[in-house]
Design an enzyme around this catalytic site. Structure first.
Site, PDB file in Angstrom:
ATOM      1  N   ASP A  79       0.852  -1.189   0.000  1.00 41.02           N
ATOM      2  CA  ASP A  79       0.000   0.000   0.000  1.00 41.02           C
ATOM      3  C   ASP A  79       0.888   1.238   0.000  1.00 41.02           C
ATOM      4  OD1 ASP A  79      -2.227   1.929   1.214  1.00 41.02           O
ATOM      5  OD2 ASP A  79      -3.222   0.056   0.704  1.00 41.02           O
ATOM      6  N   ASN A 125     -14.946  -0.278  -5.172  1.00 38.47           N
ATOM      7  CA  ASN A 125     -16.004   0.503  -4.534  1.00 38.47           C
ATOM      8  C   ASN A 125     -16.969   1.146  -5.531  1.00 38.47           C
ATOM      9  OD1 ASN A 125     -14.502  -0.026  -2.186  1.00 38.47           O
ATOM     10  ND2 ASN A 125     -13.355   1.879  -2.397  1.00 38.47           N
ATOM     11  N   SER A 183     -11.248  -1.240   0.741  1.00 39.78           N
ATOM     12  CA  SER A 183      -9.893  -1.044   1.277  1.00 39.78           C
ATOM     13  C   SER A 183      -9.804  -1.487   2.727  1.00 39.78           C
ATOM     14  CB  SER A 183      -9.498   0.432   1.184  1.00 39.78           C
ATOM     15  OG  SER A 183      -9.161   0.790  -0.126  1.00 39.78           O
ATOM     16  N   HIS A 197      -3.218   5.866   3.667  1.00 41.52           N
ATOM     17  CA  HIS A 197      -3.991   4.656   3.405  1.00 41.52           C
ATOM     18  C   HIS A 197      -3.357   3.413   4.018  1.00 41.52           C
ATOM     19  CE1 HIS A 197      -6.225   1.874   0.547  1.00 41.52           C
ATOM     20  NE2 HIS A 197      -7.172   2.738   0.851  1.00 41.52           N
TER      21      HIS A 197
END
Length: 732
Positions: free
Chosen positions: A270, A400, A480, A304
């Protein structure tokens, strides 16, 4: 001469398109898995590759005018990450190159767009100006650098690659350090073709295994702890509505068996996470890796990654913040930009570095854009070679966008575990779900399981850099947040049984999933989904950490198992009753299948030359090793005459009429010994501990009382003479 004529003809056609003949957006494509993958031109944006930082800044200053806006310069680290062969490429290895994109508020016409690209190419220092593209469902934008990738068919083709590159005026920069058949080539200032065109042209020679442009991806994102009570995904007490009470992943129950082993490492691939965060530091392993620069340590490139890391493995019972799903396991940081200028080779390197440095699980809360063969190859390496050949588990967020387009690369390989997001009320997260947030989790045929994905409490970057300006956020959301939760469950499963293969881990997680909200979703038997009932919006259901760990502790042993996936590498499976094999054992693979009753080779089962297959009739051992006693062990060596096994049934040795009654039970049960007259019966806990045992002699039944033991799946081990039988029993 024919091949040279073909190349010259292709060059002429491409140059005609560049020369103002009006190439339409529908004509942009590249080759992926041997077929054309179509692209749509983004007529608002142009990609620019430049050599030298001073020249880059001057070019940007000259290019920007009026309403045009240049993105921040990003250093392109590709050259320095490669293994060079030629001295000229080695001499240029330290040369700094940069990438940016020039955007306009409105789309240009095709003619004006081509003219703009031609003008930018003439600026000093500019190596290539190229089109940008829109991929996927139309929301995913990406640029095109001046580099592209070529995979050789075999190592001896390297001279052929240099020969073709010289003809086309291309530079061979070097090969990938993890996958040496993959070379990177560069289109320089004198090259007439951009990277997309050059890659296509080389592929069409049919001299090479694969080629693809180096696209520039961006916007890929997708306990005694004070905030534990906010973590509805671990313990749902109705924090977001009474209808959600009890709808959680059963983490606390799983922790009665294992909180995770420090030997099991989950790579959070990430932004990179804050390895000095007070709730993460004690669980952080090593210094990590930055896939953008191909260097260690990992960098923190955004907020994130820290949020994702906390969900998987924040420290428990430290009077700080939250608890991770696997608070006793370890975390590895693998960083990437995720927001701008991520080339496929960098993403591929992240996977290869992670498994080569001991990652048991890789959590990927990102995805989208055009598919990439170099990324596919890296993921295949990871699934096949991690953990000494058992494979590293790869977990991906579904996306998403509230549609059926599972984000690439989540759906690219059936062995990837694809995770959707669940609302606190047990619905697929959608714009109408009870949480009130107006987005939806992707779903469809490639969805495997669900995990909590909205209003998630987790770690945040320290200070003002984070989401909430504190060390924690209470509202992290999206697939996520669902992905690292499922990755944590995979870490618990491997902590309970590190000998499991990738396929066994995914089978266990799918088989143990909870069928939540059956009032809304009709789970049903579905073709290609052998691990229970399934629904396109929910997959197999909500991950159940407790049942998954119980199954793993019992050697991941279902009662019956149907195998459809092609066996590669080492493929060890077991079931307490029967295995039905409908799969292919590929060249070089060794498959070992254990079952208590039968191993059935059904239509569809076949083996390639050089494969080895063994079938053992002895139930669930966990060790995949059997003693050849009479016909209990059926061994097939398929190096020759492999096809003769198809449609045959392995010999059976059934344990008489052994029967547990009642099953399930609350700890009081009777075992029917059938025809077995003398021996020993042991009751084995999920942890592998013998909690009760009795010897028998000329008896028909034995009564047991384990009412004081915790609920779970127990194995009964019946040992008589040289034979051992096992049978599963569930204590409620």
């Amino acid at each position: 001469m024919k091949r040279l004529k073909f190349i010259l003809t292709g060059l002429l056609l491409l140059l005609m398109a560049l020369g103002g003949y009006g190439q339409t957006s529908s004509e942009y494509f590249y080759y992926y898995n041997g077929t054309k993958f179509m692209l749509q031109a983004d007529y608002k944006t142009v990609a620019i590759s430049i050599e030298g930082e001073e020249a880059a800044r001057a070019a940007i200053a000259a290019a920007g005018s009026g309403q045009q806006k240049a993105a921040a310069l990003q250093e392109d680290y590709t050259r320095g990450t490669l293994v060079t062969i030629e001295s000229s490429a080695a001499a240029r290895k330290g040369l700094k190159t940069f990438y940016t994109e020039l955007s306009s508020p409105t789309a240009a016409s095709r003619v004006d767009y081509a003219a703009q690209i031609a003008t930018l190419r003439r600026l000093p220092g500019v190596q290539m100006a190229s089109p940008c593209f829109i991929s996927g469902d139309g929301h995913q934008r990406m640029g095109l650098s001046n580099n592209f990738y070529v995979k050789l068919k075999n190592p001896k083709d390297v001279d052929l690659l240099y020969e073709e590159a010289k003809k086309m005026g291309l530079e061979v920069m070097g090969h990938n350090e993890y996958m040496p058949l993959w070379f990177t080539l560069s289109c320089g200032r004198s090259t007439k073709l951009n990277a997309l065109e050059a890659a296509n042209l080389l592929y069409e020679t049919r001299l090479f295994e694969s080629t693809e442009p180096a696209f520039m991806y961006h916007d890929l994102q997708a306990t005694a702890d004070p905030f534990f009570n906010n973590q509805w995904g671990l313990r749902n007490t109705g924090q977001w509505g009474a209808s959600g009470i009890g709808i959680d992943i059963k983490a606390e129950q799983a922790w009665t068996i294992t909180t995770g082993s420090p030997n099991i490492r989950t790579a959070i691939f990430d932004h990179g996470f804050e390895m000095n965060h007070p709730d993460l530091a004690a669980n952080t392993f090593g210094t990590g890796y930055d896939a953008t620069t191909n260097t260690s340590p990992a960098q923190v490139r955004g907020s994130h990654g820290t949020a994702c890391a906390g969900i998987t493995g924040a420290v428990a019972n430290n009077n700080l913040g939250i608890s991770g799903v696997a608070p006793g396991a370890r975390l590895m940081s693998v960083s990437i930009n995720l927001q701008f200028s991520d080339p496929p080779q960098s993403l591929a390197n992240g996977f290869n570095w992670a498994w080569q440095n001991g990652a048991a699980v890789i959590s990927n809360s990102w995805g989208g854009y055009a598919p990439s063969t170099i990324i596919d190859d890296a993921i295949t390496n990871t699934l096949n070679n991690g953990r000494g050949g058992l494979g590293t588990v790869v977990v991906f967020a579904a996306g998403n966008e509230n549609n059926t387009n599972i984000r690439y690369p989540g759906g690219a390989n059936p062995r990837i575990l694809v995770i959707g997001a669940l609302s606190p009320c047990g619905q697929r997260k959608n714009p109408a779900s009870c949480d009130g947030e107006g987005w939806g989790s992707c779903f469809g045929t490639q969805l495997d399981v669900m995990a909590p994905g909205v209003k998630i409490a987790t770690t945040d970057r320290q200070g003002a850099n984070g989401y909430d300006g504190t060390d924690y956020t209470q509202t992290f959301n999206g697939t996520s947040s669902a992905c690292p939760s499922a990755a944590g469950v995979a870490a618990l499963v491997l902590s309970a049984n590190p000998a499991l293969t990738v396929q066994q881990v995914t089978d266990i997680i799918e088989q143990s999933a909870q069928k939540v909200r059956t009032d809304l979703y009709a789970y049903a038997s579905t073709g290609g989904r052998p691990n229970g009932t399934w629904h396109q919006e929910m997959g197999y259901g909500l991950v159940n950490a407790y049942q998954a760990v119980v199954l793993a502790s019992s050697s991941g042993c279902p009662a019956n198992l149907t195998i459809t996936a092609t066996a590669t590498g080492t493929d060890n499976r077991q079931a307490s009753s029967s295995i039905n094999a409908l799969n292919i054992i590929s060249t070089g693979a060794t498959a070992v299948y254990h079952a208590g009753g039968e191993v059935l080779l059904s239509p569809g089962f076949s083996t390639d030359a050089g494969a080895v297959f063994r079938s053992y009739i002895e139930g669930c051992t966990g060790s995949f090793v059997a003693r050849p006693v009479n016909n209990e062990v059926i061994t097939y060596n398929l190096r020759q005459n492999a096809d003769e096994l198809t449609l045959q049934q392995a010999a059976k040795v059934l344990p008489g009429n052994l029967l547990v009654s009642p099953n399930p039970n609350r700890g009081l049960f009777r075992l029917n010994l059938g025809s077995n007259k003398n021996g020993l019966v042991q009751v084995v806990s999920p942890e592998g501990v013998v909690v009760a045992q009795q010897r028998f002699s000329n008896q028909s039944f034995l009564n047991f009382n384990i009412a004081e033991r915790p609920a779970g799946v127990y194995m009964l081990r019946i040992i008589t003479g040289e034979k051992t039988y096992t049978q599963k029993m569930v204590k409620e």
